[in-house]
Design an enzyme around this catalytic site. Structure first.
Site, short mmCIF file in Angstrom:
data_model
loop_
_atom_site.label_atom_id
_atom_site.label_comp_id
_atom_site.label_asym_id
_atom_site.label_seq_id
_atom_site.Cartn_x
_atom_site.Cartn_y
_atom_site.Cartn_z
N CYS A 193 -1.85 17.84 -21.39
CA CYS A 193 -0.46 17.81 -21.85
C CYS A 193 -0.22 16.59 -22.75
O CYS A 193 -0.78 16.52 -23.84
CB CYS A 193 0.51 17.86 -20.67
SG CYS A 193 2.18 18.37 -21.18
N HIS A 237 -1.21 22.26 -17.29
CA HIS A 237 -1.29 21.58 -16.00
C HIS A 237 -1.86 22.55 -14.97
O HIS A 237 -1.68 23.77 -15.07
CB HIS A 237 0.10 21.13 -15.53
CG HIS A 237 0.72 20.06 -16.35
ND1 HIS A 237 0.25 18.78 -16.38
CD2 HIS A 237 1.81 20.10 -17.17
CE1 HIS A 237 1.02 18.05 -17.18
NE2 HIS A 237 1.96 18.83 -17.67
#
Length: 502
Positions: free
Chosen positions: A341, A425
Site C-alpha cells: 500500500c 493488504h
C-alpha cells in the site's frame, strides 16, 4: 433475548478488545446470536467489509469471534490519525473529511450520537446480544460532554457497563475506584462491576482486595483473567505482532529447513495495517522485527515497507534516517524488498499528492516503475487473484492511484527483480501464496529455509479466538455475566463520591 453490554476500561490497552472478543466467542459457543460494536474507534489498522466499508480491524476480528461477517454497523465512526492533531473521519465506512481534534470534540462528535445509537439499535434488532467496546477510559472528564463511545452510548442505550483493569500495570484497585468515583450519579448507575485482566500469581492473594473493593463500591468483580501471552487480537495501534506470541508458545514444529528467515519491517510514521506481517510471523522459522535504522536491514532476508496514512511524510522519514539509501542498495543487489500500500507507493518513481499531504509532486525512491496520483475518493475493495501460481486475496484502502508502467505483474502492482509492490493488504494470509512468496525470498537470500506445508493462518486465528473464549469461560463468573447481559445493571447500586465535576 435482547441483551447488551459495554466493556469499558480503566485505561487504553487495558484489554477491552480482547475481553470483548472473548465474551463474543463464549456467547456464540452457547448458541447465542451475538455481534460486536464500537461506536467510535481511533486506529490506523482497518479492514474492508464485503460491501466496501472501512472499519477497525479489531471489530472485524470480533465479528470473526462471533462467526459472522463484519459490517459498517459494528464500527460506525472510525478516526484515522494523519498527524498529532488531525484525523480522517470515516462515517459508516466512508471517509467524510479531515478534522482537527478540537473541531471534532467541539461539536461534530456529539452530533454523531444519534447515528451511533441508530446503528446499535439496528444491530440489537438483528442479534440476541451486542457486546460493545468502549475507548480509553469512561472517566475522561474533559471529554464526557461529547462522549459517544463510553458512558454516552451506555446512557443512550441503557447498557450495563463492565470495567476492565490491567493489573499487570499496577494500581488496579485505585484505577477501579477512581474510574467509578469520577462518574456522575447517572453514569454510576450503569457500572455493574469490574474485571481484572492480566493477573500473575495466586488468585487467593488477590481476593481480600476484591472483597474490600466490593465493600467500598457495592460492586463485585466478575472475574480475574490470568496473564496469557499471545492473546492480543488485531491491535488498534502499536507495534505488536498480534499472532506472534501465540504461535511461538504453541506446540509448533521447528523450522523445516536449516535456516530461519529474518524479516525487518520499517517502522515508518503513521504506520497502518502492520498486522499484514502477522501471517509471516505465524510461519515456523520466520523471525519478524520492526526497525528504524539502516544497519538493522543488513542481516534481513526480507525488508517490508508497510502501509502508512502519510506516504509523503514516511518517504521523508526514510530519507532522513538513511533507510531510503539502504533500500536502494538492497534493490540493486537483488535482495528482497516488499512494499504494501503506502510502502508500494514509496517504492515508485513519482507521487502527486494534493489530497493527503498536499505536498504536490514528490519523487519516490524509484525502485519500481510506478507513478502515483492521490485521488480524493478512497479505494475500498476486496480483490482476489493469483500470483506465483497460487490463489490470493486481500483488501485495498488507499487514496493513491498507481499507474504501473513496467515490470512483472504482481497482485495489481508489480515486481522488478526482487523488489515487489502491491496495494493489497492481507494477501500474506493466503496460505499457498505466502508459502510460494517465502520460497522466492529464501532462494534470493540464499537461505535454506523451507515454509511449513500445513500452516493455516485462518486456523491459527480460530485457535486464538477459542483461547479467548476459554479465558472467559474458565475465569469469569459466567452466570453473573449472563444475567448482566440479559437483564442490565442491578438496581440500587450505591453512588461513590465525589462524582463527575459539574
Amino acid at each position: 433475548m435482547n441483551g447488551g453490554l459495554l466493556v469499558a476500561g480503566t485505561t487504553s490497552d487495558a484489554g477491552k478488545s480482547v475481553v470483548t472478543a472473548g465474551i463474543c466467542r463464549w456467547l456464540v459457543r452457547q448458541g447465542v446470536k451475538v455481534a460486536p460494536f464500537k461506536a467510535q474507534n481511533m486506529s490506523l489498522n482497518s479492514f474492508v467489509t464485503r460491501e466496501g466499508a472501512e472499519i477497525g480491524r479489531a471489530q472485524a476480528m470480533q465479528a470473526q469471534a462471533c462467526r459472522i461477517e463484519p459490517t459498517a454497523l459494528m464500527n460506525p465512526v472510525l478516526l484515522k490519525p494523519g498527524g498529532e492533531q488531525s484525523s480522517q473521519v470515516v462515517l459508516l465506512g466512508k471517509p467524510v473529511g479531515e478534522m482537527s481534534a478540537r473541531g471534532y470534540h467541539g461539536g461534530r462528535q456529539q452530533r454523531l450520537l444519534g447515528t451511533v445509537l441508530d446503528c446499535l439499535a439496528e444491530l440489537r434488532g438483528q442479534y440476541d446480544a451486542v457486546i460493545c467496546e468502549g475507548a480509553g477510559s469512561p472517566a475522561e472528564i474533559n471529554l464526557r460532554r461529547t462522549d459517544i463511545v463510553n458512558m454516552g452510548i451506555a446512557r443512550g442505550a441503557r447498557l450495563p457497563v463492565l470495567v476492565v483493569g490491567d493489573i499487570d500495570r499496577g494500581g488496579v484497585f485505585a484505577s477501579f475506584f477512581g474510574t467509578l468515583a469520577l462518574l456522575s450519579p447517572e453514569d454510576q448507575e450503569l457500572v455493574a462491576g469490574f474485571l481484572v485482566n492480566k493477573f500473575r500469581g495466586d488468585v487467593s492473594l488477590l481476593e481480600p482486595g476484591l472483597d474490600m473493593l466490593k465493600g467500598l463500591t457495592g460492586r463485585p468483580a466478575y472475574g480475574v483473567l490470568p496473564f496469557r501471552h499471545g492473546l492480543g487480537i488485531d491491535e488498534e495501534d502499536g507495534l505488536r505482532v498480534s499472532l506472534r506470541g501465540a504461535v511461538r508458545e504453541s506446540a509448533v514444529a521447528p523450522p523445516l529447513g536449516a535456516d530461519v528467515l529474518r524479516v525487518a519491517v520499517c517502522a515508518i510514521p503513521l504506520m497502518s495495517n502492520f498486522t499484514d506481517v502477522d501471517a509471516l510471523a505465524a510461519e515456523p522459522g520466520v523471525v519478524v522485527r520492526f526497525v528504524d535504522r539502516p544497519e538493522e536491514l543488513a542481516d534481513a532476508d526480507l525488508v517490508v515497507v508497510p502501509g502508512t496514512r502519510g506516504t509523503v511524510r514516511a518517504l521523508r522519514w526514510l530519507r532522513e534516517r538513511g533507510l531510503a539509501d539502504a533500500l536502494a542498495r538492497r534493490a540493486a543487489e537483488h535482495r528482497p524488498v516488499l512494499g504494501i500500500c503506502g510502502g508500494f507507493q514509496i517504492l515508485g518513481e513519482h507521487i502527486e499528492d494534493d489530497v493527503e499531504s498536499r505536498a504536490g509532486a514528490v519523487p519516490g525512491l524509484g525502485l519500481l516503475p510506478v507513478r502515483v496520483r492521490f485521488a480524493r475518493e478512497k479505494t475500498l475493495t476486496r480483490p482476489t487473484g493469483r500470483a506465483l501460481g497460487e490463489p490470493a486475496w486481500g483488501y485495498e484502502i488507499h487514496h493513491g492511484v498507481a499507474e504501473v508502467t513496467g515490470g512483472e505483474a504482481f497482485l495489481d502492482g508489480c515486481r522488478v527483480g526482487q523488489t515487489w509492490g502491491t496495494h493489497w493488504h492481507g494477501s500474506l494470509e493466503s496460505d499457498g501464496f505466502r508459502r510460494a512468496f517465502l520460497r522466492e525470498v529464501a532462494a534470493a537470500a540464499g537461505r535454506r529455509f523451507v515454509p511449513a506445508p500445513d500452516t493455516s493462518f485462518a486456523a491459527l486465528r480460530e485457535e486464538q479466538l477459542d483461547r479467548l473464549g476459554d479465558l472467559i469461560e474458565q475465569h469469569a463468573d459466567t452466570d453473573a455475566l449472563w444475567r448482566l447481559i440479559e437483564s442490565g445493571a442491578p438496581q440500587g447500586l450505591p453512588f461513590i463520591p465525589p462524582g463527575a465535576p459539574a
